[in-house]
Design an enzyme around this catalytic site. Structure first.
Site, PDB file in Angstrom:
ATOM      1  N   GLU A   1       0.705  -1.234  -0.041  1.00  0.00           N
ATOM      2  CA  GLU A   1       0.172   0.163  -0.014  1.00  0.00           C
ATOM      3  C   GLU A   1       0.833   1.191  -0.092  1.00  0.00           C
ATOM      4  O   GLU A   1       2.058   1.127   0.506  1.00  0.00           O
ATOM      5  CB  GLU A   1      -0.928  -0.056   1.131  1.00  0.00           C
ATOM      6  CG  GLU A   1      -1.992  -0.968   1.245  1.00  0.00           C
ATOM      7  CD  GLU A   1      -3.047  -0.983   2.074  1.00  0.00           C
ATOM      8  OE1 GLU A   1      -4.335  -1.077   1.813  1.00  0.00           O
ATOM      9  OE2 GLU A   1      -2.749  -0.623   3.307  1.00  0.00           O
TER      10      GLU A   1
ATOM     11  N   CYS B   1       3.621   8.814   0.971  1.00  0.00           N
ATOM     12  CA  CYS B   1       4.287   7.842   1.964  1.00  0.00           C
ATOM     13  C   CYS B   1       4.357   6.310   1.313  1.00  0.00           C
ATOM     14  O   CYS B   1       3.115   5.891   0.777  1.00  0.00           O
ATOM     15  CB  CYS B   1       3.063   7.824   2.957  1.00  0.00           C
ATOM     16  SG  CYS B   1       3.574   6.467   4.388  1.00  0.00           S
TER      17      CYS B   1
ATOM     18  N   CYS C   1       6.074  -4.230  15.392  1.00  0.00           N
ATOM     19  CA  CYS C   1       5.383  -3.307  16.274  1.00  0.00           C
ATOM     20  C   CYS C   1       4.042  -3.666  16.539  1.00  0.00           C
ATOM     21  O   CYS C   1       3.227  -3.965  15.729  1.00  0.00           O
ATOM     22  CB  CYS C   1       5.585  -1.951  16.065  1.00  0.00           C
ATOM     23  SG  CYS C   1       7.101  -1.212  15.344  1.00  0.00           S
TER      24      CYS C   1
ATOM     25  N   CYS D   1       0.865  -1.873  15.135  1.00  0.00           N
ATOM     26  CA  CYS D   1       1.025  -1.660  13.744  1.00  0.00           C
ATOM     27  C   CYS D   1       0.442  -2.838  12.924  1.00  0.00           C
ATOM     28  O   CYS D   1       0.884  -4.115  13.078  1.00  0.00           O
ATOM     29  CB  CYS D   1       2.377  -1.213  13.021  1.00  0.00           C
ATOM     30  SG  CYS D   1       2.710  -1.290  11.359  1.00  0.00           S
TER      31      CYS D   1
ATOM     32  N   GLY E   1       7.168  -1.413   6.045  1.00  0.00           N
ATOM     33  CA  GLY E   1       8.465  -1.901   6.210  1.00  0.00           C
ATOM     34  C   GLY E   1       8.964  -1.013   6.975  1.00  0.00           C
ATOM     35  O   GLY E   1       8.665   0.171   7.110  1.00  0.00           O
ATOM     36  N   GLU E   2      10.459  -1.707   7.453  1.00  0.00           N
ATOM     37  CA  GLU E   2      11.491  -1.132   7.816  1.00  0.00           C
ATOM     38  C   GLU E   2      12.529  -0.613   6.960  1.00  0.00           C
ATOM     39  O   GLU E   2      13.267  -1.315   6.492  1.00  0.00           O
ATOM     40  CB  GLU E   2      12.236  -1.711   9.139  1.00  0.00           C
ATOM     41  CG  GLU E   2      13.293  -1.208   9.766  1.00  0.00           C
ATOM     42  CD  GLU E   2      13.189   0.226  10.183  1.00  0.00           C
ATOM     43  OE1 GLU E   2      12.647   0.544  11.052  1.00  0.00           O
ATOM     44  OE2 GLU E   2      13.982   1.130   9.260  1.00  0.00           O
TER      45      GLU E   2
ATOM     46  N   SER F   1      12.004   7.091   7.814  1.00  0.00           N
ATOM     47  CA  SER F   1      11.531   6.785   8.953  1.00  0.00           C
ATOM     48  C   SER F   1      12.215   5.533   9.657  1.00  0.00           C
ATOM     49  O   SER F   1      12.170   4.512   8.764  1.00  0.00           O
ATOM     50  CB  SER F   1      10.015   6.926   9.066  1.00  0.00           C
ATOM     51  OG  SER F   1       9.461   6.327  10.299  1.00  0.00           O
TER      52      SER F   1
ATOM     53  N   SER G   1      10.944   6.454  15.029  1.00  0.00           N
ATOM     54  CA  SER G   1       9.731   6.209  15.637  1.00  0.00           C
ATOM     55  C   SER G   1      10.344   5.918  17.266  1.00  0.00           C
ATOM     56  O   SER G   1      10.425   4.713  17.434  1.00  0.00           O
ATOM     57  CB  SER G   1       9.224   4.774  15.091  1.00  0.00           C
ATOM     58  OG  SER G   1       8.974   5.212  13.585  1.00  0.00           O
ATOM     59  N   LEU G   2      10.137   6.776  18.244  1.00  0.00           N
ATOM     60  CA  LEU G   2      10.335   6.729  19.673  1.00  0.00           C
ATOM     61  C   LEU G   2       9.190   5.926  20.281  1.00  0.00           C
ATOM     62  O   LEU G   2       9.438   4.956  20.911  1.00  0.00           O
ATOM     63  CB  LEU G   2      10.626   7.859  20.105  1.00  0.00           C
ATOM     64  CG  LEU G   2      11.498   7.997  21.419  1.00  0.00           C
ATOM     65  CD1 LEU G   2      12.890   7.338  21.333  1.00  0.00           C
ATOM     66  CD2 LEU G   2      11.546   9.448  21.840  1.00  0.00           C
ATOM     67  N   HIS G   3       8.120   6.490  20.371  1.00  0.00           N
ATOM     68  CA  HIS G   3       6.827   5.773  20.971  1.00  0.00           C
ATOM     69  C   HIS G   3       6.855   5.604  22.617  1.00  0.00           C
ATOM     70  O   HIS G   3       5.798   5.336  23.153  1.00  0.00           O
ATOM     71  CB  HIS G   3       6.334   4.850  20.305  1.00  0.00           C
ATOM     72  CG  HIS G   3       6.350   5.074  18.750  1.00  0.00           C
ATOM     73  ND1 HIS G   3       5.855   6.242  18.105  1.00  0.00           N
ATOM     74  CD2 HIS G   3       6.272   4.127  17.762  1.00  0.00           C
ATOM     75  CE1 HIS G   3       5.719   6.039  17.021  1.00  0.00           C
ATOM     76  NE2 HIS G   3       6.268   4.848  16.629  1.00  0.00           N
TER      77      HIS G   3
ATOM     78  N   ASN H   1      -4.062   5.392  16.198  1.00  0.00           N
ATOM     79  CA  ASN H   1      -5.117   5.111  15.342  1.00  0.00           C
ATOM     80  C   ASN H   1      -5.339   3.557  15.370  1.00  0.00           C
ATOM     81  O   ASN H   1      -4.582   2.822  15.440  1.00  0.00           O
ATOM     82  CB  ASN H   1      -4.658   5.124  13.957  1.00  0.00           C
ATOM     83  CG  ASN H   1      -4.270   6.605  13.398  1.00  0.00           C
ATOM     84  OD1 ASN H   1      -5.193   7.599  13.590  1.00  0.00           O
ATOM     85  ND2 ASN H   1      -3.071   6.683  13.054  1.00  0.00           N
TER      86      ASN H   1
HETATM   87  S1  SF4 Z   1       8.720  -0.759  11.595  1.00  0.00           S
HETATM   88 FE1  SF4 Z   1       6.974   0.529  10.907  1.00  0.00          FE
HETATM   89  S2  SF4 Z   1       6.027  -0.896   9.350  1.00  0.00           S
HETATM   90 FE2  SF4 Z   1       7.362  -1.967  10.416  1.00  0.00          FE
HETATM   91  S3  SF4 Z   1       5.936  -2.912  12.233  1.00  0.00           S
HETATM   92 FE3  SF4 Z   1       6.775  -1.056  13.122  1.00  0.00          FE
HETATM   93  S4  SF4 Z   1       5.393   0.420  12.574  1.00  0.00           S
HETATM   94 FE4  SF4 Z   1       4.908  -1.084  11.284  1.00  0.00          FE
END
Ligand code: SF4
Length: 352
Positions: free
Chosen positions: A91, A104, A115, A118, A161-162, A193, A216-218, A292
């Site tokens: 996507e 994106c 994660c 996700c 993806g990463e 990212s 992506s700290l979170h 979300n």
């Molecule tokens: S790295 Fe990004 S795409 Fe992969 S699981 Fe984590 S949030 Fe989702």
């Protein structure tokens, strides 16, 4: 058969010369592929018929099938489900702003990082995308919006993806997308990212690509981050902190941090304090992203009051450079953390 969009300029040149074409033909063919984004070799009108025939015999221009296209009624965000040559799907999301378009894009089919918040991570991991599959997300959508006189202004590698686990294809794609002989998208308008893959951040530093880095700290403790982002067990916060300090020293570039706001998990006053301390170690911008919903998730979104209180404390009390990113496209599953493979539920394909 050679997939022409997988080749950078020098690889294309070697390929063409091998089959009797001149070096100057590389410039022409490269422009057809990456500037004009054509889909058929026969459209290369300044290349002789003999050479076009050789090209068709030895190579092809790949494209992505649009299996599904959704437009958000909330904000006009568009989501595309693309079919790949091997039957997998990915996507891509087009975010419409008043004065610009941000795309994106995905770098993997699924994601191995898993994660917990996700949808992509929950679907498992299939494979890395190759260069043509990354480029074609941009080219397919660029061709569509060009008809309305619009273009892709910004690219964010924040889809499925990463990105830093598909390093060589990521770097090659960024170089082609920013090439002035192609789409000429400034690297400063490209954001990569990562969930915190330290060797990838080090490789970006070595490459000296002036792209934007988003982390992506979170969560701000290893205990919470291990739960949200399992790769934190391999690359814990202290190591990530040290790497980012070095990154900023070497590149002198601001770092974006993403922080998903999750009810009763990471939005206490204590979290805000520790997060602010961390931010003040860096030239930073902090993006807060209210969670979300994803089907089957253990998490909830905090109340608006809680979100505002967390934001105001960071902004007004702790003087953090912070924004709240209101989700776009959540009604079509196009917001952060909602992308997934839906190939099983899609039949047929539509033309571009
Ligand atoms: S790295 Fe990004 S795409 Fe992969 S699981 Fe984590 S949030 Fe989702």
């Amino acid at each position: 058969m050679i997939n022409l969009l997988n080749l950078n300029y020098s690889e294309l040149e070697s390929f063409l010369v091998e089959f009797g074409m001149k070096k100057f033909n590389s410039k022409q063919v490269y422009a057809w592929l990456h500037e004009k984004m054509i889909r058929n070799i026969d459209d290369m009108t300044n290349i002789s018929k003999t050479h076009r025939d050789i090209l068709k015999e030895k190579s092809y221009i790949p494209y992505l099938n649009i299996l599904k296209h959704q437009v958000s009624k909330q904000d006009g965000t568009e989501k595309f489900l693309f079919g790949l040559e091997d039957g997998h799907t990915i996507e891509t999301v087009l975010l419409k702003h008043r004065d610009r378009n941000t795309l994106c894009i995905s770098t993997q089919v699924g994601c191995p990082v898993k994660c917990v918040f996700c949808a992509t991570g929950q679907d498992g991991f299939e494979r890395n995308l190759n260069v043509n599959e990354i480029l074609n997300q941009v080219y397919t959508i660029s061709r569509r919006i060009l008809k309305k006189g619009e273009k892709v202004n910004n690219i964010v590698f924040m889809g499925m993806g990463e990105p830093l686990l598909n390093m060589s294809n990521l770097i090659k794609s960024i170089k082609i997308l920013s090439d002035e002989k192609g789409q000429n998208i400034s690297m400063r308008r490209i954001t990569v990212s990562t969930s915190g893959v330290i060797p990838g951040i080090e490789a970006l530093m070595e490459e000296k690509l002036p792209v934007e880095l988003a982390i992506s700290l979170h969560a701000i403790t290893d205990e919470k981050r291990n739960h949200l982002i399992p790769i934190n067990k391999k690359y814990p916060l202290e190591d990530l902190y040290t790497t980012l300090k070095e990154y900023q020293k070497v590149t002198n570039r601001r770092i974006s941090f993403e922080y998903i706001l999750i009810k009763d998990f990471n939005v206490s006053q204590w979290d805000a304090e520790v997060l602010a301390d961390f931010m003040h170690e860096f030239d930073h911008v902090l993006n807060l992203i209210p969670y979300n919903s994803v089907e089957g998730s253990e998490f909830d979104r905090p109340s608006e009051k809680k979100i505002d209180r967390f934001y105001s404390h960071l902004k007004d009390v702790r003087k953090v450079n912070v924004t709240i990113r209101r989700e776009k496209g959540s009604d079509i599953g196009g917001a952060c953390g909602q992308l997934r493979q839906k190939s099983k539920s899609i039949k047929g394909s539509s033309k571009e």
